[in-house]
Design an enzyme around this catalytic site. Structure first.
Site, short mmCIF file in Angstrom:
data_model
loop_
_atom_site.label_atom_id
_atom_site.label_comp_id
_atom_site.label_asym_id
_atom_site.label_seq_id
_atom_site.Cartn_x
_atom_site.Cartn_y
_atom_site.Cartn_z
N TYR A 85 0.83 -1.21 0.00
CA TYR A 85 0.00 0.00 0.00
C TYR A 85 0.87 1.26 0.00
CZ TYR A 85 -3.43 3.49 1.44
OH TYR A 85 -4.22 4.61 1.50
N GLU A 271 -14.15 -1.15 7.09
CA GLU A 271 -14.12 0.09 6.30
C GLU A 271 -15.44 0.17 5.53
OE1 GLU A 271 -10.37 1.28 4.55
OE2 GLU A 271 -11.38 1.69 2.66
C1 3HB Z 1 -6.76 5.13 -0.77
O1 3HB Z 1 -5.56 5.13 -0.53
O2 3HB Z 1 -7.19 5.40 -1.90
C2 3HB Z 1 -7.73 4.85 0.30
C3 3HB Z 1 -7.43 3.98 1.32
C4 3HB Z 1 -8.37 3.73 2.31
C5 3HB Z 1 -9.57 4.36 2.31
C6 3HB Z 1 -9.87 5.23 1.31
C7 3HB Z 1 -8.93 5.46 0.28
O3 3HB Z 1 -8.11 2.85 3.29
#
Ligand code: 3HB
Length: 277
Positions: A85, A271
Site C-alpha cells: 500500500y 471500512e
Molecule cells: C486510498 O488510498 O485510496 C484509500 C485507502 C483507504 C480508504 C480510502 C482510500 O483505506
C-alpha cells in the site's frame, strides 16, 4: 467488482488495456495491474493510461477511484521499507503530481485488499468541472497523514460532490472508504463493534448539513440516505455483528454489500463507503 448502472445510452469499448463505458455524464473504466517486480512502475503506468483515456474520451475530471490491492499490507520487495500500500501511494502521488493535481483536484477513493496477486483500478470520471472535494471535520485529511504511515500520504478526498446538471434534482456524493480513524489515529484497536460505530459516526459527520454547507453544498444527509454502500470486513467471523450494526443505522432501502477484505492498516477491522444522490 465495481458495477455502476445508468439509465442513459452507453457506449463501451477497450483501449490500451482498459475497459470503459460512458453515458454522456460519467465515464467508468477499469484496468488490472500485475504484481511484477517493479510494482511502482506498473502502477504509475496504469494510472497514466487511465488519465490518457479520460482525456481522449473527454471526461477529464476524476471523481471517484477504487483500488483493490492484492496483499495490500504485505511486503513488495525485501529492500523496500514500505508495504504494498505504501508503494502504491507513492506511485499514485507521483502520477497526480505529474498531472498537476493539487489537493483541490483529487478524487474520493477506496484502497482495499484484494484476493489475488493483482491491483485492480476503477475510475469514475465526469465531464462536469463542477466537483467539490469534501473533508471530514473529525479526521486529518488523508493527504496530510504523517510519515509514520508510509513514505507518501494517501492522495484522496474523504468525499466528492458532482453538482447536478441543470434541470435535475440533486448532485452525486461519493463517499470514500472510511474507517475507525480519528485525527490520523486508529481508534478501538481489536474491537470491531466500536470500530464499526466510529466509522459510521465519521460518515455521519462527513455528510451532515453542517459539513456539507461548510463546503458550499446546500444539502443535509444522514446515514439513512446512503446507497451503494460497501462494507469491507477484515475477519469473516466479524461479518454478522458488523451487519447488525450497519442494518440498524442505514436506510432500510439502501443497497448494502458486505465484502471480506484486508484493510490498508493492520489494526483496522472494518471500512465503509457509500454514495448519495
Ligand atoms: C486510498 O488510498 O485510496 C484509500 C485507502 C483507504 C480508504 C480510502 C482510500 O483505506
Amino acid at each position: 467488482m465495481e458495477v455502476w448502472r445508468t439509465s442513459r445510452r452507453v457506449e463501451s469499448g477497450f483501449h490500451d488495456g482498459l475497459a470503459y463505458a460512458y453515458d454522456g455524464r460519467y465515464l467508468f473504466c477499469s484496468g488490472r495491474i500485475r504484481h511484477t517486480a517493479d510494482y511502482a512502475a506498473a502502477t504509475r503506468n496504469a494510472y497514466v493510461r487511465a488519465f490518457k483515456l479520460l482525456d481522449r474520451l473527454g471526461y477529464p475530471e476524476v471523481a471517484r477511484v477504487w483500488n483493490i490491492v492484492g496483499g495490500i499490507t504485505g511486503q513488495v520487495a525485501t529492500e523496500s521499507p514500505a508495504d504494498r500500500y505504501g508503494e502504491f501511494c507513492q506511485a499514485r502521488a507521483q502520477v497526480f503530481r505529474q498531472r498537476g493535481l493539487t489537493v483541490k483536484d483529487i478524487p474520493a477513493a477506496t484502497g482495499i485488499g484484494g484476493h489475488d496477486d493483482h491491483t485492480t483500478i476503477y475510475f469514475l470520471a465526469t465531464r462536469s468541472r463542477d466537483i467539490i472535494r469534501i473533508e471530514n471535520p473529525l479526521q486529518v485529511p488523508a493527504y496530510e497523514y504523517p510519515e509514520r504511515y508510509g513514505p507518501e500520504a494517501p492522495c484522496f478526498a474523504r468525499a466528492t460532490y458532482v453538482a447536478a446538471e441543470t434541470g435535475s434534482r440533486s448532485g452525486d456524493l461519493f463517499i470514500s472508504g472510511t474507517a475507525s480513524i480519528l485525527g490520523h489515529l486508529t481508534v478501538h484497536e481489536g474491537d470491531v463493534e466500536r470500530q464499526t460505530r466510529t466509522t459510521l459516526e465519521n460518515i455521519a459527520a462527513l455528510v451532515s448539513g453542517k459539513n456539507l454547507r461548510s463546503h458550499g453544498i446546500d444539502a443535509e444527509l444522514t446515514l439513512r440516505d446512503l446507497d451503494c454502500v460497501k462494507v469491507y470486513v477484515k475477519r469473516p467471523q466479524d461479518a454478522e455483528i458488523v451487519r447488525q450494526i450497519c442494518t440498524a443505522s442505514l436506510g432500510s432501502k439502501s443497497e448494502v454489500g458486505y465484502v471480506i477484505a484486508d484493510i490498508c492498516r493492520d489494526d483496522l477491522l472494518v471500512e465503509i463507503e457509500g454514495f448519495a444522490s
